[in-house]
Design an enzyme around this catalytic site. Structure first.
Site, PDB file in Angstrom:
ATOM      1  N   GLU A 198       0.817  -1.222   0.000  1.00 21.81           N
ATOM      2  CA  GLU A 198       0.000   0.000   0.000  1.00 21.81           C
ATOM      3  C   GLU A 198       0.849   1.271   0.000  1.00 21.81           C
ATOM      4  O   GLU A 198       0.410   2.317  -0.474  1.00 21.81           O
ATOM      5  CB  GLU A 198      -0.975   0.007   1.170  1.00 21.81           C
ATOM      6  CG  GLU A 198      -2.119  -1.016   1.033  1.00 21.81           C
ATOM      7  CD  GLU A 198      -1.758  -2.410   1.519  1.00 21.81           C
ATOM      8  OE1 GLU A 198      -0.562  -2.654   1.824  1.00 21.81           O
ATOM      9  OE2 GLU A 198      -2.664  -3.259   1.588  1.00 21.81           O
ATOM     10  N   PHE A 256     -11.700  -7.820  13.598  1.00 24.98           N
ATOM     11  CA  PHE A 256     -10.625  -8.245  12.714  1.00 24.98           C
ATOM     12  C   PHE A 256     -10.246  -7.119  11.747  1.00 24.98           C
ATOM     13  O   PHE A 256     -11.110  -6.543  11.101  1.00 24.98           O
ATOM     14  CB  PHE A 256     -11.056  -9.490  11.931  1.00 24.98           C
ATOM     15  CG  PHE A 256     -10.009  -9.954  10.958  1.00 24.98           C
ATOM     16  CD1 PHE A 256      -8.763 -10.377  11.399  1.00 24.98           C
ATOM     17  CD2 PHE A 256     -10.257  -9.931   9.592  1.00 24.98           C
ATOM     18  CE1 PHE A 256      -7.783 -10.778  10.503  1.00 24.98           C
ATOM     19  CE2 PHE A 256      -9.290 -10.330   8.688  1.00 24.98           C
ATOM     20  CZ  PHE A 256      -8.050 -10.755   9.151  1.00 24.98           C
ATOM     21  N   GLN A 257      -8.994  -6.806  11.688  1.00 22.67           N
ATOM     22  CA  GLN A 257      -8.454  -5.754  10.817  1.00 22.67           C
ATOM     23  C   GLN A 257      -9.082  -4.397  11.076  1.00 22.67           C
ATOM     24  O   GLN A 257      -9.182  -3.575  10.174  1.00 22.67           O
ATOM     25  CB  GLN A 257      -8.561  -6.147   9.344  1.00 22.67           C
ATOM     26  CG  GLN A 257      -7.688  -7.357   9.048  1.00 22.67           C
ATOM     27  CD  GLN A 257      -7.397  -7.555   7.576  1.00 22.67           C
ATOM     28  OE1 GLN A 257      -8.233  -7.281   6.733  1.00 22.67           O
ATOM     29  NE2 GLN A 257      -6.208  -8.051   7.280  1.00 22.67           N
ATOM     30  N   LYS A 287     -17.800  -1.099   5.924  1.00 20.92           N
ATOM     31  CA  LYS A 287     -18.240  -2.041   4.894  1.00 20.92           C
ATOM     32  C   LYS A 287     -19.755  -2.043   4.716  1.00 20.92           C
ATOM     33  O   LYS A 287     -20.250  -2.164   3.594  1.00 20.92           O
ATOM     34  CB  LYS A 287     -17.741  -3.443   5.255  1.00 20.92           C
ATOM     35  CG  LYS A 287     -17.797  -4.414   4.091  1.00 20.92           C
ATOM     36  CD  LYS A 287     -17.117  -5.733   4.426  1.00 20.92           C
ATOM     37  CE  LYS A 287     -17.182  -6.685   3.241  1.00 20.92           C
ATOM     38  NZ  LYS A 287     -16.549  -7.984   3.568  1.00 20.92           N
ATOM     39  N   MET A 303      24.321   9.207   1.919  1.00 18.38           N
ATOM     40  CA  MET A 303      24.055  10.444   2.650  1.00 18.38           C
ATOM     41  C   MET A 303      24.333  10.254   4.143  1.00 18.38           C
ATOM     42  O   MET A 303      24.857  11.141   4.815  1.00 18.38           O
ATOM     43  CB  MET A 303      22.604  10.875   2.407  1.00 18.38           C
ATOM     44  CG  MET A 303      22.268  12.252   2.923  1.00 18.38           C
ATOM     45  SD  MET A 303      23.337  13.539   2.268  1.00 18.38           S
ATOM     46  CE  MET A 303      22.394  14.155   0.887  1.00 18.38           C
TER      47      MET A 303
HETATM   48  C1  FAD Z   1      18.330  14.763   1.617  1.00 20.26           C
HETATM   49  C2  FAD Z   1      17.591  16.035   1.364  1.00 20.26           C
HETATM   50  C3  FAD Z   1      18.283  17.211   1.149  1.00 20.26           C
HETATM   51  C4  FAD Z   1      17.612  18.393   0.846  1.00 20.26           C
HETATM   52  N1  FAD Z   1      18.334  19.500   0.530  1.00 20.26           N
HETATM   53  C5  FAD Z   1      17.691  20.589   0.034  1.00 20.26           C
HETATM   54  C6  FAD Z   1      18.409  21.714  -0.481  1.00 20.26           C
HETATM   55  O1  FAD Z   1      19.632  21.739  -0.505  1.00 20.26           O
HETATM   56  N2  FAD Z   1      17.700  22.754  -0.975  1.00 20.26           N
HETATM   57  C7  FAD Z   1      16.329  22.768  -0.990  1.00 20.26           C
HETATM   58  O2  FAD Z   1      15.730  23.720  -1.476  1.00 20.26           O
HETATM   59  N3  FAD Z   1      15.623  21.746  -0.484  1.00 20.26           N
HETATM   60  C8  FAD Z   1      16.275  20.650   0.008  1.00 20.26           C
HETATM   61  N4  FAD Z   1      15.526  19.587   0.458  1.00 20.26           N
HETATM   62  C9  FAD Z   1      14.074  19.675   0.459  1.00 20.26           C
HETATM   63  C10 FAD Z   1      13.543  20.374   1.712  1.00 20.26           C
HETATM   64  O3  FAD Z   1      13.538  19.454   2.784  1.00 20.26           O
HETATM   65  C11 FAD Z   1      12.113  20.922   1.485  1.00 20.26           C
HETATM   66  O4  FAD Z   1      11.262  19.892   1.069  1.00 20.26           O
HETATM   67  C12 FAD Z   1      12.053  21.999   0.438  1.00 20.26           C
HETATM   68  O5  FAD Z   1      13.110  22.925   0.594  1.00 20.26           O
HETATM   69  C13 FAD Z   1      10.729  22.744   0.528  1.00 20.26           C
HETATM   70  O6  FAD Z   1      10.464  23.383  -0.668  1.00 20.26           O
HETATM   71  P1  FAD Z   1       9.516  24.655  -0.759  1.00 20.26           P
HETATM   72  O7  FAD Z   1       9.972  25.706   0.196  1.00 20.26           O
HETATM   73  O8  FAD Z   1       9.442  24.999  -2.185  1.00 20.26           O
HETATM   74  O9  FAD Z   1       8.138  24.199  -0.156  1.00 20.26           O
HETATM   75  P2  FAD Z   1       7.030  23.116  -0.516  1.00 20.26           P
HETATM   76  O10 FAD Z   1       7.141  22.024   0.469  1.00 20.26           O
HETATM   77  O11 FAD Z   1       6.978  22.770  -1.954  1.00 20.26           O
HETATM   78  O12 FAD Z   1       5.771  23.964  -0.089  1.00 20.26           O
HETATM   79  C14 FAD Z   1       5.145  24.827  -0.968  1.00 20.26           C
HETATM   80  C15 FAD Z   1       4.777  26.139  -0.303  1.00 20.26           C
HETATM   81  O13 FAD Z   1       3.990  26.851  -1.248  1.00 20.26           O
HETATM   82  C16 FAD Z   1       2.699  27.089  -0.744  1.00 20.26           C
HETATM   83  N5  FAD Z   1       1.733  26.893  -1.812  1.00 20.26           N
HETATM   84  C17 FAD Z   1       1.174  25.753  -2.262  1.00 20.26           C
HETATM   85  N6  FAD Z   1       0.338  26.006  -3.268  1.00 20.26           N
HETATM   86  C18 FAD Z   1       0.373  27.334  -3.474  1.00 20.26           C
HETATM   87  C19 FAD Z   1      -0.274  28.219  -4.381  1.00 20.26           C
HETATM   88  N7  FAD Z   1      -1.132  27.768  -5.311  1.00 20.26           N
HETATM   89  N8  FAD Z   1      -0.004  29.533  -4.295  1.00 20.26           N
HETATM   90  C20 FAD Z   1       0.853  30.022  -3.347  1.00 20.26           C
HETATM   91  N9  FAD Z   1       1.488  29.239  -2.481  1.00 20.26           N
HETATM   92  C21 FAD Z   1       1.256  27.917  -2.548  1.00 20.26           C
HETATM   93  C22 FAD Z   1       2.507  26.120   0.390  1.00 20.26           C
HETATM   94  O14 FAD Z   1       1.583  26.640   1.332  1.00 20.26           O
HETATM   95  C23 FAD Z   1       3.925  25.984   0.940  1.00 20.26           C
HETATM   96  O15 FAD Z   1       4.206  26.995   1.866  1.00 20.26           O
HETATM   97  C24 FAD Z   1      16.198  18.408   0.810  1.00 20.26           C
HETATM   98  C25 FAD Z   1      15.492  17.234   1.071  1.00 20.26           C
HETATM   99  C26 FAD Z   1      16.180  16.047   1.327  1.00 20.26           C
HETATM  100  C27 FAD Z   1      15.391  14.808   1.553  1.00 20.26           C
HETATM  101  C1  TPP Z   2      12.459   5.612   5.181  1.00 23.24           C
HETATM  102  C2  TPP Z   2      13.745   6.283   5.504  1.00 23.24           C
HETATM  103  N1  TPP Z   2      14.596   5.742   6.412  1.00 23.24           N
HETATM  104  C3  TPP Z   2      15.776   6.336   6.692  1.00 23.24           C
HETATM  105  C4  TPP Z   2      16.121   7.516   6.092  1.00 23.24           C
HETATM  106  C5  TPP Z   2      17.461   8.201   6.424  1.00 23.24           C
HETATM  107  N2  TPP Z   2      18.290   8.246   5.219  1.00 23.24           N
HETATM  108  C6  TPP Z   2      18.400   9.349   4.448  1.00 23.24           C
HETATM  109  S1  TPP Z   2      19.384   9.149   3.122  1.00 23.24           S
HETATM  110  C7  TPP Z   2      19.722   7.547   3.563  1.00 23.24           C
HETATM  111  C8  TPP Z   2      20.643   6.703   2.731  1.00 23.24           C
HETATM  112  C9  TPP Z   2      20.148   6.464   1.353  1.00 23.24           C
HETATM  113  O1  TPP Z   2      21.015   5.564   0.733  1.00 23.24           O
HETATM  114  P1  TPP Z   2      20.949   5.291  -0.824  1.00 23.24           P
HETATM  115  O2  TPP Z   2      19.561   5.053  -1.232  1.00 23.24           O
HETATM  116  O3  TPP Z   2      21.920   4.245  -1.180  1.00 23.24           O
HETATM  117  O4  TPP Z   2      21.363   6.685  -1.440  1.00 23.24           O
HETATM  118  P2  TPP Z   2      22.796   7.412  -1.490  1.00 23.24           P
HETATM  119  O5  TPP Z   2      22.786   8.427  -0.394  1.00 23.24           O
HETATM  120  O6  TPP Z   2      23.845   6.379  -1.304  1.00 23.24           O
HETATM  121  O7  TPP Z   2      22.821   8.034  -2.818  1.00 23.24           O
HETATM  122  C10 TPP Z   2      19.075   7.213   4.745  1.00 23.24           C
HETATM  123  C11 TPP Z   2      19.186   5.914   5.439  1.00 23.24           C
HETATM  124  C12 TPP Z   2      15.195   8.064   5.177  1.00 23.24           C
HETATM  125  N3  TPP Z   2      15.415   9.220   4.569  1.00 23.24           N
HETATM  126  N4  TPP Z   2      14.045   7.410   4.885  1.00 23.24           N
END
Ligand code: FAD
Ligand code: TPP
Ligand code: MG
Lengths: 171, 592
Positions: free
Chosen positions: B56, B118-119, B168, B486
């Protein structure tokens, strides 16, 4: 950035919600999930035909936190309106408490005298106890309860705050 | 497909009818006891396509991919109990990234609710904080209204996941159906038009700016393709530089000269320095996430901030806005453009020219440079080659989570919105593969590629079976560094290179694994073979697992270490020389 050292103050929020199942859970979950305080919370249906309930929440926080709380409440789908009564002009606040005091002799007489001075009503009496009903601002209730403490206070039940703005306008 | 208002039908039939009336053509799901009546109704029609997933969670991410790549609402159908709980991660993912979903769950019959049947699980209780809104249906009479309302809430305002839990007995019960026409929500009416006075205030700031920058985000994508078009016009009209968050990539074309690249923790040197030194910041549909701001009290200290967002709670949450504008960002951009033109506003040419000179000096640092190799495939090189060989308007990229995700964001260029699907807010490993399936379902003729890590991709690997069954020729490009890269990078930088549990031990043979699923496997270890093998991947008309063996110890740079400001970011070349662990303070180490 948002100032972190702004002063924390107490606010009374009035929230009109659709009276649907789970709405209180959403409000409470929002406060616990985002780490906001709830000092008191009261809820009851206020307009039966329109399925509207009114929730009154007493909380505390910096101005930025209070703004966030308002905005976050506003995001909940069943919420009609949120008003920060503390920030929007004069308002009245009331809370009701039921206070059980047990004792005999001087303490008992003193409890009754104080109750009279506070305009508390006697809701129940036995030869060794009273239940007082007192309505007022929360600090008045606090004061009365602290006076009852040495006089045989047994337990307290409080409703939490109900509040409404002064003047002709509604929410 | 006219709605049959007033027609008598069962609750299960209402579900199908309501989905069709909402314009849904595809749902992602998995059957079970509590949704059998709906599956039966599904069986007896052929307008609605059902994609059977293998877990799911896969259904929810597929629906997210479908939604993000089309702008439509993604729909999920799962059973009670474990079906519902398995879907929770995907709902939170959609909530964090503002993706519209409607998730329909079966529930035990009304009279058994609360008896630990159940479930049975308290689905609405569990998902209250995982959804934008949720409903437990109490009677068949209210079912059609709730279903239509769910779609309205999911797509209006700030989009998000909405769950409808249907016992259901209500699926079996008969009642009168009502169409979507007469659903008007009592309380939920998000504001979409920005306040004109505020917009004018913003325009004044912009016209007088000496060092302006546009900082755009996922909200521009949420607002629809018109918002991206409007953005392009406004940015060109003003001549200002533009950067975007991870979630907003593609709203503005990567190839344009005003584009600075992504900002934030792994953003470019020029984007982050421009943000730090600007005097007017125009934030459009972005939410000042901690990956973007770095240390908040040192975030762009000298600027006036204009913040446009549809969700009032986004404003002043992290950073104080000088000019807050609540409304749909597409509308507000159009209004800004109209006023700018009507008032014959001109940017301060001299100041802007100087600003661009400064930006060009930052650009000259070439912060995305890396040292390539003739013997091992550098992950950055792999993404660059993938980009060169797959780019085009009909290509869609999804990612898993980790270093590869950041390299994808840095080295793959996006020209159009809705082509980039990634889990930003929750950072859910296991998102990318099922998301790619959802994208492919929505765009059968497109090239859909998931840039994956070997660890992440295993989290929903079972969905390769879904790909095989539904003939979805997705290309899963695994950047296999044999590490949770990472995590390993953070351990290297912050925990004395003690690689605790981050080695991907006992990996499967991905080529054989692909074959076991009836799919196609490719392995590449030599940079010299990379192009040919990528071409082979594109040519094959089947789902592909591509095991791309990359440099194991590569780190992802540039990087703003946790607890640091935009102008304290470190670059790859500098990082090699110094001990990065020493630049991060104890306080910084506490952050994630
Ligand atoms: C490993 C990792 C590393 C990351 N590193 C970075 C990084 O280096 N740089 C980076 O930028 N992000 C990074 N992120 C992502 C970060 O965590 C956030 O998800 C991201 O920065 C949020 O983007 P955003 O501010 O565009 O907001 P979003 O989460 O896209 O939110 C959208 C915003 O716009 C508003 N909105 C929605 N619809 C409308 C509309 N129609 N009109 C006006 N407003 C609207 C919402 O209310 C909200 O405030 C990383 C994520 C991971 C997993
Ligand atoms: C469900 C979940 N568990 C744990 C993490 C923490 N986490 C972030 S990046 C990462 C490693 C990802 O490894 P891989 O897919 O091999 O990507 P790489 O960084 O090597 O490119 C982990 C464990 C996560 N983001 N999501
Ligand atoms: Mg890896």
């Amino acid at each position: 950035m948002l100032a972190k050292n702004e002063p924390v103050s107490r606010h009374v929020l009035s929230v009109l919600v659709d009276n649907e199942p789970g709405v209180l859970g959403r409000v409470v979950g929002l406060f616990s999930g985002r780490g906001y305080n709830i000092e008191s919370l009261t809820v009851s249906e206020t307009e039966h035909d329109k399925h509207v309930s009114r929730i009154t929440i007493v909380t505390s926080g910096t101005p930025a936190i209070i703004d966030q709380i308002e905005a976050q409440l506003g995001r909940l789908v069943p919420v009609h309106t949120v008003v920060d009564l503390t920030n929007s002009g004069p308002s009245v606040e009331r809370e009701l408490a039921l206070i059980k005091v047990a004792g005999a002799g001087d303490a008992r007489a003193e409890a009754l005298r104080l109750a009279d001075a506070f305009r508390a009503r006697v809701m129940d009496a036995t030869t060794e106890s009273f239940v007082f009903e007192l309505t007022g601002k929360p600090d008045k209730l606090d004061q009365f309860i602290s006076l009852m403490l040495p006089l045989g206070l047994v337990e307290v039940s409080r409703t939490g705050v109900a509040a409404i703005s002064r003047g002709p306008k509604g929410m | 497909m006219g709605s049959k208002a007033g027609a008598q039908m069962t609750g299960a039939e209402m579900v199908i009818r309501a989905l069709l009336d909402q314009g849904v053509d595809t749902i992602f799901g998995y059957p079970g006891g509590a949704v059998l009546p709906i599956y039966d109704a599904l069986f007896q029609q052929n307008e609605l396509q059902h994609i059977l997933v293998r877990h799911e969670q896969g259904a929810t991410h597929s629906a997210e991919g479908y939604a993000r790549s089309t702008g439509k609402v993604g729909v999920v159908l799962v059973t009670s109990g474990p079906g519902a709980t398995n879907a929770v991660t995907g709902m939170v993912d959609a909530l964090m990234d503002s993706i519209p979903l409607v998730v329909i769950t079966g529930q035990v019959p009304t009279h058994l609710i609360g008896s630990d049947a159940f479930q049975e699980c308290d689905t609405v209780g569990i998902t209250r904080a995982a959804t934008k809104h949720n409903y437990l249906v109490k009677s068949v009479e209210e079912l059609p209204r709730i279903l239509h309302e769910a779609f309205y809430v999911a797509r209006s305002g700030r989009p998000g996941p909405v769950l409808v839990d249907i016992p259901k007995d209500i699926q079996f019960a008969a009642g009168a159906y009502t169409g979507p026409e007469d659903v008007e929500h009592r309380t939920y009416k998000p504001r979409v038009e920005g306040d004109e006075a505020k917009i004018r205030e913003a325009i004044e700031l912009m016209a007088n700016a000496k060092r302006p920058v546009f900082y755009t985000g996922g909200g521009v994508i949420n607002s629809g393709t018109k918002a991206s078009e409007a953005l392009r016009e406004l940015v060109r009209l003003t001549g200002f530089p533009i950067t975007s968050t991870l979630m907003g990539l593609g709203a503005y074309p990567h190839s344009d000269k005003q584009w600075l690249g992504m900002l934030g923790m792994h953003g470019t040197w020029e984007a982050n320095h421009t943000m730090h030194d600007c005097d007017v910041m125009i934030c459009l549909g972005a939410r000042f996430d901690d990956r973007v701001t770095g240390r908040v009290d040192a975030f762009s200290p000298g600027s006036k901030k204009i913040h446009v967002d549809i969700d009032p709670s986004s404003i002043n949450k992290i950073v104080r806005a000088d000019v807050p504008i609540i409304g749909d960002v597409g509308n507000v951009i159009l209004e800004m453009t109209r006023i700018w033109k009507a008032e014959k506003k001109k940017a301060d040419k001299d100041a802007l020219a100087k600003w661009w000179q400064q930006i060009d000096r930052w650009r000259a640092r070439k912060s995305l440079n890396y040292s390539n190799s003739k013997t091992v495939i550098k992950p950055q090189y792999a993404v660059q080659r993938l980009y060169e060989l797959t780019k085009g308007p009909n290509t869609y990229i999804t990612t898993e989570v980790g270093q590869h995700q950041m390299w994808a964001a840095q080295y793959y260029g996006f020209e159009e919105p809705n082509r980039w699907m990634t889990s930003g807010g929750l950072g859910t490993m296991g998102y990318g593969l099922p998301a790619a399936l959802g994208v492919q379902v929505a765009h059968p003729d497109a090239l859909v590629c998931c840039i994956a890590g070997e660890a992440s991709v295993l989290m929903n690997m079972q969905e390769m079976s879904t790909a095989a069954q539904h003939r979805l020729p997705v290309k899963i490009f695994i950047m296999n560094n044999e590490y949770m890269g990472m995590v390993r990078q953070w351990q290297q930088l912050l925990h004395g290179s003690r690689y605790s549990q981050s080695y991907s031990e006992a990996l499967p043979d991905f080529v054989k694994l692909a074959e076991a699923y009836g799919c196609y496997g490719i392995r590449c270890e030599d940079p010299a073979d990379l192009d040919a093998k990528i071409k082979e991947m594109i040519e094959v008309d089947a789902p592909v697992l591509f095991d791309c063996r990359v440099e194991k110890m590569e780190n992802c740079f540039p990087m703003i270490p946790s607890g640091k400001a935009h102008n304290e970011m470190i670059l790859g070349d500098a990082a090699a020389a110094e001990d990065i662990g020493s630049v991060i303070t104890e306080e910084g180490k506490m952050l994630v």
